[in-house]
Scaffold this motif. Structure first.
Motif, PDB file in Angstrom:
ATOM      1  N   UNK A 103       0.811  -1.220   0.000  1.00  0.00           N
ATOM      2  CA  UNK A 103       0.000   0.000   0.000  1.00  0.00           C
ATOM      3  C   UNK A 103       0.847   1.274   0.000  1.00  0.00           C
ATOM      4  N   UNK A 104       2.169   1.117   0.085  1.00  0.00           N
ATOM      5  CA  UNK A 104       3.061   2.282   0.146  1.00  0.00           C
ATOM      6  C   UNK A 104       3.397   2.740  -1.272  1.00  0.00           C
ATOM      7  N   UNK A 105       2.450   3.429  -1.889  1.00  0.00           N
ATOM      8  CA  UNK A 105       2.672   3.908  -3.256  1.00  0.00           C
ATOM      9  C   UNK A 105       3.874   4.833  -3.295  1.00  0.00           C
ATOM     10  N   UNK A 106       3.936   5.759  -2.349  1.00  0.00           N
ATOM     11  CA  UNK A 106       5.108   6.626  -2.197  1.00  0.00           C
ATOM     12  C   UNK A 106       5.011   7.331  -0.846  1.00  0.00           C
ATOM     13  N   UNK A 107       5.873   6.963   0.069  1.00  0.00           N
ATOM     14  CA  UNK A 107       5.868   7.593   1.383  1.00  0.00           C
ATOM     15  C   UNK A 107       7.295   7.977   1.760  1.00  0.00           C
ATOM     16  N   UNK A 108       7.390   8.983   2.578  1.00  0.00           N
ATOM     17  CA  UNK A 108       8.669   9.414   3.137  1.00  0.00           C
ATOM     18  C   UNK A 108       8.426   9.768   4.595  1.00  0.00           C
ATOM     19  N   UNK A 109       9.294   9.296   5.463  1.00  0.00           N
ATOM     20  CA  UNK A 109       9.090   9.501   6.895  1.00  0.00           C
ATOM     21  C   UNK A 109      10.410   9.823   7.564  1.00  0.00           C
ATOM     22  N   UNK A 110      10.445  10.965   8.277  1.00  0.00           N
ATOM     23  CA  UNK A 110      11.594  11.307   9.111  1.00  0.00           C
ATOM     24  C   UNK A 110      11.411  10.625  10.463  1.00  0.00           C
ATOM     25  N   UNK A 111      12.482  10.050  10.985  1.00  0.00           N
ATOM     26  CA  UNK A 111      12.403   9.285  12.225  1.00  0.00           C
ATOM     27  C   UNK A 111      13.162   9.978  13.347  1.00  0.00           C
ATOM     28  N   UNK A 112      12.597   9.886  14.555  1.00  0.00           N
ATOM     29  CA  UNK A 112      13.270  10.352  15.752  1.00  0.00           C
ATOM     30  C   UNK A 112      13.661   9.164  16.611  1.00  0.00           C
ATOM     31  N   UNK A 113      13.909   9.393  17.892  1.00  0.00           N
ATOM     32  CA  UNK A 113      14.259   8.277  18.782  1.00  0.00           C
ATOM     33  C   UNK A 113      13.161   7.224  18.852  1.00  0.00           C
ATOM     34  N   UNK A 114      11.892   7.665  18.896  1.00  0.00           N
ATOM     35  CA  UNK A 114      10.776   6.729  18.942  1.00  0.00           C
ATOM     36  C   UNK A 114       9.690   7.214  17.992  1.00  0.00           C
ATOM     37  N   UNK A 115       9.091   6.287  17.265  1.00  0.00           N
ATOM     38  CA  UNK A 115       8.001   6.602  16.346  1.00  0.00           C
ATOM     39  C   UNK A 115       6.861   5.639  16.629  1.00  0.00           C
ATOM     40  N   UNK A 116       5.691   6.191  16.951  1.00  0.00           N
ATOM     41  CA  UNK A 116       4.500   5.397  17.236  1.00  0.00           C
ATOM     42  C   UNK A 116       3.542   5.536  16.062  1.00  0.00           C
ATOM     43  N   UNK A 117       3.317   4.445  15.349  1.00  0.00           N
ATOM     44  CA  UNK A 117       2.391   4.430  14.217  1.00  0.00           C
ATOM     45  C   UNK A 117       1.016   3.988  14.698  1.00  0.00           C
ATOM     46  N   UNK A 118      -0.005   4.759  14.388  1.00  0.00           N
ATOM     47  CA  UNK A 118      -1.359   4.373  14.753  1.00  0.00           C
ATOM     48  C   UNK A 118      -2.286   4.621  13.575  1.00  0.00           C
ATOM     49  N   UNK A 119      -3.280   3.776  13.447  1.00  0.00           N
ATOM     50  CA  UNK A 119      -4.236   3.904  12.357  1.00  0.00           C
ATOM     51  C   UNK A 119      -5.070   2.635  12.276  1.00  0.00           C
TER      52      UNK A 119
END
Length: 388
Positions: free
Chosen positions: A30-46
């Motif tokens: 499903x990741x047609x085109x994504x970009x994500x900057x990361x820090x020490x911790x990343x919480x994905x919700x959805x």
């Protein structure tokens, strides 16, 4: 038993301070085109199907290709056509891009473009690693060619040893430092409940099939830090499951089994642990292991499964602690997890027109809301988005 857990070299300790700054993925599920900057911790919700697990899956694929196991990864997931965004008729190329910042402020990048092959596999149409000393400088790329089915990073790294180069060697090391712990299978015949290979105690595997052996090695190690980690894990387990007085991994003819003693002093085996308790032990071990064994980036999918809210709070506190030394990505559907972290740590995943979109929370925009409500309450009210 004398542990054979290795000590980490000074060079590896220096590299362990490197951070994954940014990840770019295109054409993967499903990741047609994504970009994500990361820090020490990343919480994905959805919601279900938003693409949270696909992001972790793409990072897992990167780790696998660093161990010359790309085709194994592809075959285990049904073939390349199930990895391409809406199949190869719509998407021909999967693109991967990762940027790291080293402890000295230098930046290193890895990029790969993977094409669909007629035998339902993937092949590289481009693979390269690059570096730059400062952000305003241009990248210096080292190409590894095209047409190969497995990564040439290892091959290039071995060449660099004689040439005193470091780009591919460092890239290979950093990609291998990405790890995804997945302890969902707690069935009666799951790796977590069966005997562990007594020789498989060097590091905790992604599915926990060597959990008992790893814990035994920590307990019996001659290294003080290993034994301290064992005691820390014991304490955490007792906080989450007070009826477990002590873990007692034991080596026998068939391998190592994770026995335990209850609060009345009775001895039990892993079959007597509930699914949630067993999963919690594995998660606490993954996050409570010695610092030099922690991956550079730890990915965990739905840690809340089967956990009591009090146990989940302990786990979130441990994630916060680990994030001061290593990076952590957590995919969750539990609003309660949000309250243990800051708005800047939260990334909302949503699916629009068949494609995943990732959006990091804006703390300033939420400031007035946060005066009266917690993040979990705002999520339940659909203020943050990411709801079904």
């Amino acid at each position: 038993m004398e542990s054979n857990l290795p000590s980490t070299s000074g060079e590896e300790n220096r590299r362990a301070t490197s951070k994954l700054k940014r990840v770019r993925i295109a054409g993967f599920r499903s990741l047609k085109r994504v970009e994500l900057a990361l820090g020490p911790v990343t919480i994905l919700i959805g919601p279900n199907g938003a693409g949270k697990s696909n992001l972790l899956g793409a990072l897992t694929m990167v780790r696998m290709l660093a161990f010359d196991s790309l085709q194994y990864f592809v075959s285990r997931r049904g073939g390349a056509k199930f990895l391409m965004h809406y199949g190869p008729h719509q998407t021909r190329i999967i693109e991967l891009g990762l940027e790291f910042e080293t402890n000295k402020g230098q930046e290193l990048a890895y990029e790969a473009r993977l094409d669909f092959s007629a035998d339902n596999s993937l092949q590289f149409v481009e693979e390269r690693a690059g570096f730059r000393h400062q952000k305003d400088q241009s990248w210096r790329w080292h190409s590894m060619g095209t047409g190969h089915r497995e990564s040439r990073l290892k091959e290039r790294a071995e060449t660099e040893r004689s040439e005193r180069g470091t780009t591919a060697r460092t890239a290979l090391w950093l990609l291998r430092q990405l790890n995804f712990y997945h302890f969902h299978d707690t069935s009666i015949n799951s790796p977590l409940r069966t005997f562990s290979d007594p020789e498989a105690d060097t590091f905790l595997r992604s599915d926990g099939d060597n959990l008992a052996s790893f814990l035994l090695a920590l307990r019996d190690s001659s290294d003080e830090n290993r034994r301290a980690s064992w005691k820390r894990i014991q304490g955490l387990v007792h906080r989450v499951a007070p009826f477990v007085r002590e873990l007692q991994p034991v080596s026998g003819r068939d391998g190592v089994r994770l026995d335990w003693v209850d609060d009345r002093g009775e001895l039990f085996g892993p079959s007597h642990l509930s699914d949630g308790t067993l999963r919690a032990i594995a998660l606490l071990t993954a996050l409570g292991q010695p610092s030099d064994l922690l991956p550079g980036l730890t990915c965990i999918d739905e840690p809340e499964l089967g956990l009591h809210p009090a146990a989940l709070a302990v786990l979130c506190g441990l994630i916060q602690s680990v994030a001061t030394r290593r990076q952590v990505i957590v995919s969750t559907q539990s609003p309660a997890v949000l309250d243990a972290f800051l708005p800047r740590d939260i990334v909302v995943a949503e699916r629009k027109d068949g494609a995943t979109e990732l959006r990091r929370l804006d703390e300033e925009a939420l400031a007035s809301w946060l005066e009266d409500y917690s993040l979990s309450e705002l999520y339940d009210k659909n203020i943050l988005g990411g709801r079904p």
